[in-house]
Design an enzyme around this catalytic site. Structure first.
Site, PDB file in Angstrom:
ATOM      1  N   ASP A  25     -18.538 -59.134  53.636  1.00 44.57           N
ATOM      2  CA  ASP A  25     -19.199 -57.897  53.445  1.00 44.57           C
ATOM      3  C   ASP A  25     -20.183 -58.669  52.486  1.00 44.57           C
ATOM      4  O   ASP A  25     -21.222 -57.816  53.001  1.00 44.57           O
ATOM      5  CB  ASP A  25     -18.348 -56.707  53.112  1.00 44.57           C
ATOM      6  N   ASP A  73     -23.092 -61.195  54.255  1.00 42.15           N
ATOM      7  CA  ASP A  73     -23.326 -60.456  55.296  1.00 42.15           C
ATOM      8  C   ASP A  73     -25.158 -59.441  55.494  1.00 42.15           C
ATOM      9  O   ASP A  73     -26.258 -59.546  55.887  1.00 42.15           O
ATOM     10  CB  ASP A  73     -22.735 -58.674  56.891  1.00 42.15           C
ATOM     11  N   ASP A 114     -22.669 -51.234  59.068  1.00 39.96           N
ATOM     12  CA  ASP A 114     -22.010 -52.160  58.061  1.00 39.96           C
ATOM     13  C   ASP A 114     -21.377 -51.327  57.044  1.00 39.96           C
ATOM     14  O   ASP A 114     -19.933 -51.530  56.753  1.00 39.96           O
ATOM     15  CB  ASP A 114     -22.879 -53.183  57.131  1.00 39.96           C
ATOM     16  N   ASP A 140     -17.206 -50.705  56.863  1.00 39.29           N
ATOM     17  CA  ASP A 140     -16.873 -50.904  55.512  1.00 39.29           C
ATOM     18  C   ASP A 140     -15.970 -49.837  54.627  1.00 39.29           C
ATOM     19  O   ASP A 140     -14.329 -50.723  54.024  1.00 39.29           O
ATOM     20  CB  ASP A 140     -17.879 -50.816  54.506  1.00 39.29           C
TER      21      ASP A 140
END
Length: 194
Positions: A68, A71, A89, A93
């Site tokens: 995370d 990226d 994303d 998450d």
């Protein structure tokens, strides 16, 4: 705590940038890294639920969280940061956050409190997303943001290796701070609206 996290984030850029550049050179996209992080979060959940192996769980949690972190850096450095990647994303998450906290179910923590922590965690993120859609900056607002929540989970699992009782009290502190963050963000957003 937040000052510490901010310092860590600034220092982590020095580590993340060379790794991100290496990944860009071998044509690994930010979205691929995002999906790898999601898969690792499911592996973490499976290991925690079926094997109750906290050491392997911690490693998978750390790797998922690292994906995370990297990226976004890959997206920025490759000039491919965009709304689709951002949406992907932030959406994944939330699933990862649910997986991370759900890993506690098999360790004897009260299911009601775990469910509450999941709800509060998702609400913290929702308040930020809603605020930013209204043009209100929320980054750095509240005691416990996502980075802090992941750190709390890591510490919680480490404490569990020493003592369930200590880890349980730490869990309660984690939950209380998360609830306070929801209140802080709600007040910050509401008071910023005309």
């Amino acid at each position: 705590m937040m000052v510490l996290i901010t310092k860590i984030r600034k220092q982590s850029k020095k580590i993340l940038q060379p790794i991100a550049l290496a990944l860009i050179k071998i044509n690994v996209s930010a979205n691929t890294i995002t999906f790898v992080g999601l898969i690792l979060s499911f592996l973490y959940l499976a290991i925690m639920y079926f094997l109750k192996d906290i050491i392997i769980g911690l490693i998978l949690l750390a790797l998922s969280a690292f994906m995370d972190a990297i990226d976004g850096e890959v997206a920025r450095l490759s000039n491919k940061a965009g709304s689709k990647g951002s949406f992907l994303d932030s959406s994944l998450d939330r699933i990862e956050d649910i997986n991370y906290i759900s890993g506690l179910f098999s360790l004897g923590f009260t299911p009601l409190l775990i469910g509450l922590l999941i709800g509060v965690s998702v609400t913290i993120s929702y308040l930020r997303a809603k605020a930013e859609s209204l043009g209100i900056k929320m980054e750095g607002r509240g005691i416990i943001e996502r980075g802090e929540r992941i750190m709390f989970l890591v510490i919680l699992l480490l404490l569990y290796l020493l003592s369930f009782t200590i880890s349980y009290y730490f869990f309660l502190i984690f939950l209380i701070l998360s609830i306070i963050t929801v209140i802080q963000r709600f007040i910050a957003v509401y008071s910023s609206l005309p």
